[in-house]
Each structure stands twice: as C-alpha cells, then as structure tokens.
Design an enzyme around this catalytic site. Structure first.
Site, PDB file in Angstrom:
ATOM      1  N   SER A  72       0.679  -0.996  -0.189  1.00 49.15           N
ATOM      2  CA  SER A  72       0.148   0.277  -0.067  1.00 49.15           C
ATOM      3  C   SER A  72       0.860   1.492  -0.091  1.00 49.15           C
ATOM      4  O   SER A  72       1.835   1.337   0.744  1.00 49.15           O
ATOM      5  CB  SER A  72      -1.363   0.110   0.936  1.00 49.15           C
ATOM      6  OG  SER A  72      -1.673   1.183   1.421  1.00 49.15           O
ATOM      7  N   HIS A  86      -2.788   7.231  -4.669  1.00 45.91           N
ATOM      8  CA  HIS A  86      -2.772   5.791  -3.499  1.00 45.91           C
ATOM      9  C   HIS A  86      -2.944   4.734  -4.425  1.00 45.91           C
ATOM     10  O   HIS A  86      -3.825   4.375  -5.459  1.00 45.91           O
ATOM     11  CB  HIS A  86      -3.805   6.562  -2.479  1.00 45.91           C
ATOM     12  CG  HIS A  86      -4.824   4.752  -1.777  1.00 45.91           C
ATOM     13  ND1 HIS A  86      -5.412   4.383  -3.136  1.00 45.91           N
ATOM     14  CD2 HIS A  86      -3.907   4.456  -1.177  1.00 45.91           C
ATOM     15  CE1 HIS A  86      -5.438   3.229  -2.118  1.00 45.91           C
ATOM     16  NE2 HIS A  86      -4.951   3.375  -1.176  1.00 45.91           N
ATOM     17  N   ASN A 133      -2.653   0.250  -3.769  1.00 48.82           N
ATOM     18  CA  ASN A 133      -2.663  -0.721  -3.422  1.00 48.82           C
ATOM     19  C   ASN A 133      -3.283  -1.860  -3.852  1.00 48.82           C
ATOM     20  O   ASN A 133      -3.975  -2.254  -4.684  1.00 48.82           O
ATOM     21  CB  ASN A 133      -4.321  -1.090  -1.863  1.00 48.82           C
ATOM     22  CG  ASN A 133      -4.306  -1.334  -1.239  1.00 48.82           C
ATOM     23  OD1 ASN A 133      -5.243  -2.397  -1.038  1.00 48.82           O
ATOM     24  ND2 ASN A 133      -3.454  -1.450   0.019  1.00 48.82           N
ATOM     25  N   VAL A 134      -2.154  -3.027  -3.694  1.00 48.89           N
ATOM     26  CA  VAL A 134      -2.792  -3.903  -4.032  1.00 48.89           C
ATOM     27  C   VAL A 134      -2.456  -5.171  -2.946  1.00 48.89           C
ATOM     28  O   VAL A 134      -1.378  -5.612  -1.725  1.00 48.89           O
ATOM     29  CB  VAL A 134      -1.389  -5.039  -5.322  1.00 48.89           C
ATOM     30  CG1 VAL A 134      -2.280  -4.388  -6.250  1.00 48.89           C
ATOM     31  CG2 VAL A 134      -0.070  -4.122  -5.233  1.00 48.89           C
ATOM     32  N   ARG A 135      -3.153  -6.146  -2.860  1.00 48.61           N
ATOM     33  CA  ARG A 135      -3.397  -7.259  -1.748  1.00 48.61           C
ATOM     34  C   ARG A 135      -4.048  -8.043  -2.051  1.00 48.61           C
ATOM     35  O   ARG A 135      -4.925  -8.586  -2.531  1.00 48.61           O
ATOM     36  CB  ARG A 135      -4.414  -6.728  -0.308  1.00 48.61           C
ATOM     37  CG  ARG A 135      -5.695  -6.026  -0.848  1.00 48.61           C
ATOM     38  CD  ARG A 135      -6.475  -4.859   0.231  1.00 48.61           C
ATOM     39  NE  ARG A 135      -7.653  -4.739  -0.355  1.00 48.61           N
ATOM     40  CZ  ARG A 135      -8.325  -4.216  -1.071  1.00 48.61           C
ATOM     41  NH1 ARG A 135      -6.893  -3.004  -1.442  1.00 48.61           N
ATOM     42  NH2 ARG A 135      -9.330  -3.637  -1.451  1.00 48.61           N
ATOM     43  N   HIS A 163      -6.424   7.766 -15.876  1.00 49.64           N
ATOM     44  CA  HIS A 163      -7.748   6.812 -16.519  1.00 49.64           C
ATOM     45  C   HIS A 163      -7.390   5.856 -17.361  1.00 49.64           C
ATOM     46  O   HIS A 163      -7.525   5.037 -17.379  1.00 49.64           O
ATOM     47  CB  HIS A 163      -8.399   7.402 -16.752  1.00 49.64           C
ATOM     48  CG  HIS A 163      -9.537   8.243 -15.300  1.00 49.64           C
ATOM     49  ND1 HIS A 163     -10.094   7.410 -14.785  1.00 49.64           N
ATOM     50  CD2 HIS A 163      -8.765   9.257 -14.637  1.00 49.64           C
ATOM     51  CE1 HIS A 163     -10.392   7.659 -13.923  1.00 49.64           C
ATOM     52  NE2 HIS A 163     -10.469   9.318 -13.189  1.00 49.64           N
ATOM     53  N   HIS A 181     -19.969  11.893   3.616  1.00 54.80           N
ATOM     54  CA  HIS A 181     -20.273  13.397   5.056  1.00 54.80           C
ATOM     55  C   HIS A 181     -20.137  14.513   4.290  1.00 54.80           C
ATOM     56  O   HIS A 181     -20.335  15.818   5.571  1.00 54.80           O
ATOM     57  CB  HIS A 181     -19.413  13.433   6.431  1.00 54.80           C
ATOM     58  CG  HIS A 181     -17.904  13.351   6.423  1.00 54.80           C
ATOM     59  ND1 HIS A 181     -17.164  11.980   5.617  1.00 54.80           N
ATOM     60  CD2 HIS A 181     -16.875  13.959   6.680  1.00 54.80           C
ATOM     61  CE1 HIS A 181     -16.138  12.497   5.506  1.00 54.80           C
ATOM     62  NE2 HIS A 181     -16.123  13.310   6.407  1.00 54.80           N
ATOM     63  N   GLY A 189      -2.627  -4.060  13.923  1.00 55.48           N
ATOM     64  CA  GLY A 189      -1.280  -4.065  13.415  1.00 55.48           C
ATOM     65  C   GLY A 189      -0.550  -2.778  13.413  1.00 55.48           C
ATOM     66  O   GLY A 189      -0.936  -1.949  15.119  1.00 55.48           O
ATOM     67  N   ARG A 190       0.779  -2.919  12.593  1.00 56.21           N
ATOM     68  CA  ARG A 190       1.598  -1.600  13.172  1.00 56.21           C
ATOM     69  C   ARG A 190       1.020   0.179  12.985  1.00 56.21           C
ATOM     70  O   ARG A 190       1.155   0.584  12.004  1.00 56.21           O
ATOM     71  CB  ARG A 190       2.754  -1.979  12.778  1.00 56.21           C
ATOM     72  CG  ARG A 190       3.994  -0.854  13.318  1.00 56.21           C
ATOM     73  CD  ARG A 190       5.627  -1.693  12.336  1.00 56.21           C
ATOM     74  NE  ARG A 190       6.033  -0.832  12.675  1.00 56.21           N
ATOM     75  CZ  ARG A 190       7.180   0.278  12.237  1.00 56.21           C
ATOM     76  NH1 ARG A 190       6.861   0.663  11.287  1.00 56.21           N
ATOM     77  NH2 ARG A 190       7.640   0.468  13.394  1.00 56.21           N
TER      78      ARG A 190
END
Length: 301
Positions: A93, A107, A109-111, A146, A176, A260-261
C-alpha cells in the site's frame, strides 16, 4: 481453490515495493528509509518512508504480511460465514504526498486475503487499485491516469475497467462532505474468479502499471512555480484525505482492528494539513474549478 500460492504473491509484492521505491528515489533524489518490523501476533513487514524529500513531502510504500487466529470484524462484516477462521493478509500500500500543490497526491494498493479452516479449502480474494487526488486539476493528467488504469485491465476483459472505475468513484466518496476525494481511478475487492491464477494476474497487472500512471504526472508538475495561495489550498484539501482515511477507509480500519503496526498503517497521513470552518472557493478561480470539473464522477477515457 486449493492452488492458492501465497509464496508467489509475497515474492511479487516484495519485488513491486522495491521497484516503486527505487523509481521514486530517482525522481526525488533522496533515499527512502527502509524499516523492517515484526508483529507479535504473527507476521511482519517492511515500511519504506520518505519525509522532507526534494519532490515528495511525505511518501510511504508499505509491505505487510500479517496473520491471526480470528478474523477481525472489518473482514467479516460482509462475509459473516468466515467468522472464527484463521487468516493471513498481505499487500503493498502506498500514498505519495508531493510538496508542489500542482502535483497530485496518489494512492495505490494491491493485496490478498486468505481465510483457512481445517478440513476445508482456503477461501481467498484479491483487492486493490489506484487513484489520483489533485489539488489543481489538469485534464491531460486525469486522462493519462485513467488511460493507464484502463490499459492494466483491458487484457482481462473490456468489462472490467468500467466496473472498477465506477467502484472507485463510489468507494472514494466522502459521504459526510458529499464530494469525491479526487478524480478516481480503479478499485476492486473480493476478486477470486474465475480462478487463482487469473485473479493474481489481474492484481499483478494493476501493480505493474502504477509507475507509468503516476510518475509522468509527477515529473510534469513537480517544478511548477507556486505561492502561498496554492500551498494554503493544498493543505486545506489534504484535510479531506485525512478524513477519508480515518473515517471510511477499510484498510485503515482493518489494520487498527487487527492490532496492526500503527506507524505503518498511518504512513498515508500527510505531514501538514489545515481545516477551516465552512470555507468555499471564490467563483471563477482554479480552486473552484477543482470542485466543478474534477472531483465529480466523469468518464475520462
């Protein structure tokens, strides 16, 4: 689903992290701190951080591989049948906050997540994506980002990009505030079809396309002259980033719930932020244009 190869995924993620860090070091001219750590409950990771760089004011590229005996609530909220299973999660991430207000935050992220139970096949899924958060909008930047996102998915079916682009617009939305976080990108989760190899290949393609999606934009904008006005607006808009990550983001919530850390989980936070009461941009300004033309869902490609 018995052919789940967590070792191959881990090897890929570690290589991806180092590749991204080395490329960003070339752009910035300064070196990332590389901080390896272990988690008492199981697993560990490596957090790479650059603070007060020449180009990157604060950037983090984090790898983690954590394990546990009981699924955290955030992971079973939409999969209650997995409650009580052993689990492991791994991913890369990153969040990059450039110094120059004309250079966008990004940003990615691959998980992968695996839940196991004795006597049953493991349940796995992949997730990830990338998105762009400009402070001053440029059509060519949004189109480029994109287009690369689309290129990463098209080999696996033309239906994926519209689906994952829409998912990104819906996910990175501050309810919000009733506004988008940025110009979007792609986002996917719970991917485990048609099989492990294909789902893993999609994750790899998304990860492999990140640098070509973001670095050309960063290099194009990082030396643009700016003044106090632009810097002030950048810090104000960074506040939206903080609000999303602490209130909405599933990854942040999962990390905190799974003990987590904290330092690694909060790598995504910008170093300086401003909030104002009921502030509105002046009509006809570049700041107003961001709200009117960019942080609204659009078909960029």
């Amino acid at each position: 689903m018995s052919n789940v190869d967590t070792a191959a995924v881990k090897e890929y993620l570690l290589e991806l992290q180092e590749l991204i860090v080395e490329r960003l070091e070339q752009v910035d001219g300064k070196t990332f701190l590389r901080d390896s750590w272990e988690r008492p409950e199981g697993g560990g990771g490596r957090s790479c951080l650059l603070e007060e760089g020449n180009v990157i004011e604060r950037g983090g590229v984090a790898f983690s591989h954590v394990k546990g005996d009981k699924m955290p609530p955030s992971a079973t909220a939409h999969r209650p049948e997995l409650a009580g299973r052993q689990w492991e999660a791994m991913g890369v991430s990153l969040v990059i906050h450039p110094r120059n207000p004309y250079a966008p935050t990004t940003h990615a992220n691959v998980r992968m997540f695996v839940a196991t139970k004795e006597g049953e096949a493991p349940v796995f899924w992949f997730g990830g994506g990338m998105d762009l958060t400009p402070y001053y909008g440029f059509e060519e930047d949004a189109v480029h980002f994109h287009q690369i996102c689309k290129n990463s998915l098209d080999p696996f079916g033309e239906e994926l990009h519209p689906k994952y682009k829409k998912w990104c617009d819906e996910y990175f939305y501050l309810k919000h505030r009733k506004e988008q976080r940025g110009v979007g990108g792609i986002f996917f989760d719970d991917l485990n079809t048609p099989d492990f190899d294909t789902a893993f290949a999609i994750q790899q393609s998304v990860g492999d396309h990140f640098l070509s999606a973001y670095v050309p934009i960063l290099e194009r904008r990082m030396n643009t002259p700016y003044g106090e006005r632009e810097r002030d607006f950048q810090l104000y808009r960074r506040g939206r980033y903080v609000e999303f990550n602490l209130v909405i983001d599933r990854g942040t919530i999962f990390g905190l719930q799974s003990n987590g850390r904290t330092e690694s989980i909060l790598l995504s936070m910008p170093p300086l932020v401003k909030w104002r009461y009921n502030w509105q941009p002046e009509p006809g300004t570049p700041e107003a244009e961001l709200y009117e033309k960019f942080i609204v869902p659009r078909e960029w490609v």
